[in-house]
Design a protein around this motif. Structure first.
Motif, mmCIF file in Angstrom:
data_model
loop_
_atom_site.group_PDB
_atom_site.id
_atom_site.type_symbol
_atom_site.label_atom_id
_atom_site.label_comp_id
_atom_site.label_asym_id
_atom_site.label_seq_id
_atom_site.Cartn_x
_atom_site.Cartn_y
_atom_site.Cartn_z
ATOM 1 N N GLU A 1 40.507 36.230 32.010
ATOM 2 C CA GLU A 1 41.885 35.753 32.034
ATOM 3 C C GLU A 1 42.594 36.231 30.770
ATOM 4 O OE1 GLU A 1 44.439 31.575 32.239
ATOM 5 O OE2 GLU A 1 42.349 31.562 31.608
ATOM 6 N N PRO B 1 46.671 36.338 28.888
ATOM 7 C CA PRO B 1 48.126 36.151 28.940
ATOM 8 C C PRO B 1 48.810 37.510 28.974
ATOM 9 C CG PRO B 1 47.304 35.691 26.739
ATOM 10 C CD PRO B 1 46.099 35.946 27.592
ATOM 11 N N ARG C 1 50.397 35.289 33.324
ATOM 12 C CA ARG C 1 48.955 35.393 33.054
ATOM 13 C C ARG C 1 48.311 36.164 34.191
ATOM 14 N NH1 ARG C 1 47.769 32.059 28.824
ATOM 15 N NH2 ARG C 1 45.522 32.330 29.013
#
Length: 288
Positions: free
Chosen positions: A32, A34, A91
């Motif tokens: 993950e 941003p 994101r």
């Protein structure tokens, strides 16, 4: 459901920065990042792999989180393109193989299956539009894909994006569900109290008009957005829920159903007549 051990690694030590999640016994990894740190991700070896990705963005008009699901043989390059031409997301979550064994055939099936399952779950507003045609996938690869998807779904939910999780509770061992009912003039709602809030079930009937004190309030605007997005559709003299919908509280759900202010803890009742308050709040007593 079974117990599982999940490892989350923070490369920079920032819990809101890049996060890497794995189930310790599987070969699937979810990264993950941003959007502001996408440049760091595209420089990594993982960005050169085949992968499936999820662009997560701002809420839709009806309050649903937005997602775009895609795949690429070089996921970093595709994300760099989306950084230039897609505005809504902030994101991204990328699913890759630890052994670099995911092929384009895997990715195409996983993309199609993920869009289909996300549509079925109804938690997110999909930016893809439709599921497309099911790609031809040899049976052994399809079996791999279902295992990859299961692992990815668990990791995505752990990272705060339960894209594929059902809104409603699982039935009991006897196949029963604990349902609550909200009835009034032009209103006939059915729902479930869950760990996330209150889910009004598909087919529930909401009052067509709202009372004057509720007009021009946050709840009336929420109702209008549900109508705009097709979650509430006029049918005869009522509004019908076209799919299951999660509300943050029982009272918000009851107000939408009744077209007026309502205390959901007292308005929602089980089949035996007991209120949600009696069954769920009063049973939690303070310790001595």
């Amino acid at each position: 459901m079974r117990p599982q051990t999940i490892q989350i690694y923070l490369p920079a030590g920032d819990p809101r920065g890049v996060r890497v999640a794995e189930i310790t016994t599987r070969i699937v990894r979810v990264i993950e990042a941003p959007r502001s740190q996408l440049g760091e991700f595209v420089k990594t070896p993982e960005a050169l792999q085949v992968g499936v990705y999820f662009l997560m963005g701002e809420l839709s008009e009806a309050g649903l989180p937005r997602v775009y699901i895609g795949q690429s043989s070089s996921v970093g390059n595709r994300l760099a393109q989306h950084n230039q031409n897609k505005d809504f997301w902030n994101r991204v979550l990328v699913v890759i193989s630890l052994t670099n064994s995911m092929t384009q055939t895997h990715a195409l099936f996983l993309e199609w299956f993920a869009i289909s399952e996300a549509t079925k779950a109804g938690r997110y507003s999909l930016e893809n539009g439709n599921t497309g045609a099911r790609p031809h996938t040899p049976a052994p690869l399809e079996a791999d894909c279902h295992e990859i998807h299961e692992t990815a779904a668990t990791l995505l939910a752990t990272l705060g994006q339960p894209i594929f999780e059902p809104l409603t509770n699982a039935p009991t061992a006897r196949g029963e569900k604990e349902l609550f009912y909200c009835k009034g003039s032009g209103a006939d709602g059915v729902g479930e109290y869950t760990t996330e809030g209150f889910v009004v079930l598909k087919g529930s009937q909401a009052r067509l008009e709202i009372v004057a004190p509720l007009q021009d309030t946050a709840r009336s605007r929420n109702r209008e957005k549900l109508i705009e997005e097709g979650i509430l559709v006029k049918q005869s003299e009522s509004l019908i829920f076209t799919r299951d919908h999660l509300f943050g509280s029982p009272s918000t759900a009851a107000s939408i159903i009744m077209g007026r202010s309502a205390n959901g803890w007292d308005t929602w009742k089980a089949a035996n007549g007991k209120t949600l308050d009696e069954l769920k709040r009063q049973t939690v007593a303070p310790t001595a």
